[in-house]
Motif scaffolding. Sequence first.
Motif, PDB file in Angstrom:
ATOM      1  N   ILE A 190       0.738  -1.045  -0.055  1.00 45.63           N
ATOM      2  CA  ILE A 190       0.059  -0.067  -0.070  1.00 45.63           C
ATOM      3  C   ILE A 190       0.827   1.268   0.075  1.00 45.63           C
ATOM      4  N   ALA A 191       0.493   2.078  -1.067  1.00 45.81           N
ATOM      5  CA  ALA A 191       1.466   3.434  -0.812  1.00 45.81           C
ATOM      6  C   ALA A 191       0.271   4.488  -0.834  1.00 45.81           C
ATOM      7  N   PHE A 192       0.934   5.746  -0.635  1.00 49.17           N
ATOM      8  CA  PHE A 192       0.116   6.969  -0.370  1.00 49.17           C
ATOM      9  C   PHE A 192       0.619   8.169  -1.529  1.00 49.17           C
ATOM     10  N   VAL A 193      -0.313   8.989  -1.794  1.00 46.36           N
ATOM     11  CA  VAL A 193       0.091  10.142  -2.351  1.00 46.36           C
ATOM     12  C   VAL A 193      -0.617  11.297  -1.462  1.00 46.36           C
ATOM     13  N   THR A 194       0.301  12.036  -0.849  1.00 48.59           N
ATOM     14  CA  THR A 194      -0.150  13.055   0.054  1.00 48.59           C
ATOM     15  C   THR A 194      -0.410  14.415  -0.837  1.00 48.59           C
TER      16      THR A 194
ATOM     17  N   GLY B 275       2.221  17.182  -4.813  1.00 53.24           N
ATOM     18  CA  GLY B 275       2.116  16.047  -3.763  1.00 53.24           C
ATOM     19  C   GLY B 275       3.318  15.121  -3.881  1.00 53.24           C
ATOM     20  N   THR B 276       3.286  14.254  -2.796  1.00 56.47           N
ATOM     21  CA  THR B 276       4.294  13.085  -2.585  1.00 56.47           C
ATOM     22  C   THR B 276       3.758  11.593  -2.547  1.00 56.47           C
TER      23      THR B 276
ATOM     24  N   MET C 192      -4.461  10.020  -2.113  1.00 50.84           N
ATOM     25  CA  MET C 192      -4.810   8.789  -2.615  1.00 50.84           C
ATOM     26  C   MET C 192      -4.241   7.846  -1.727  1.00 50.84           C
ATOM     27  N   VAL C 193      -4.936   6.564  -1.994  1.00 53.04           N
ATOM     28  CA  VAL C 193      -4.318   5.170  -1.188  1.00 53.04           C
ATOM     29  C   VAL C 193      -4.265   4.367  -2.502  1.00 53.04           C
TER      30      VAL C 193
END
Length: 218
Positions: free
Chosen positions: A45-49, A195-196, A64-65
């Motif tokens: 699982i990754a994230f976009v902050t 974002g990141t 985003m997840v």
Amino acid sequence: MKGVYIMKRLLTIVLILTLFLTGCGYGSNKKEIKIGKYLKKNDTIAFVTNTSVDDNDRNSYVNMVIVTKNGKMKVYNTYHRYVDDSLTLGKATKLSDKKLIKISEKLNKKVIDSWNEDPDKLFTYKNRKPTFEPIKLAGTEDGSGNKLDSEYIISNKKGELQDCKFIKEQTPFSVYDAKYAGIGDTKGAEEDGGGTLLIKVGDRNKRVTFDDVKDLDE
């Protein structure tokens, strides 16, 4: 003698397990991780902050997840300024994967509803449940043509993630007992394409970086 024999057997087992885990692609604890290759090869699982690179912390909102499986990804949209109970990186870190996905499913529906209620929207978003789509890597080469100076992570279907242009490495940082690193932009997601992109990494990891030019799909 018996004690020495048992100790040797234990050391052998530990060595075998170490080699096994290394060979099975537990890349999150390597010193350097190529972000796209990692997402393709690992179920994670990754994230976009919505925060610019190197400004991320536990209070950063998760835009985003991203759930990856067998070289494919499913993207949940989890942030909108008019949606209550927005997900922060700190909150996401404390959740189990099962609970995180359940919350992401609910937020995705709320976010799309909010987009569709926006009077300035360019088109109506389909309120569909996210599906797994093949991960594609795209980017732009630097002046030498040997390295990337920006990268995109794209799914086959038209989606928001393909609009995120990542141009800089995120220095590893901690949120509670987790450690994150990734690639991002120098502006937040409230601006165009900021974002990141973050993944959890191990204690040995020094950096998450761009993929090699040869690994690009587009």
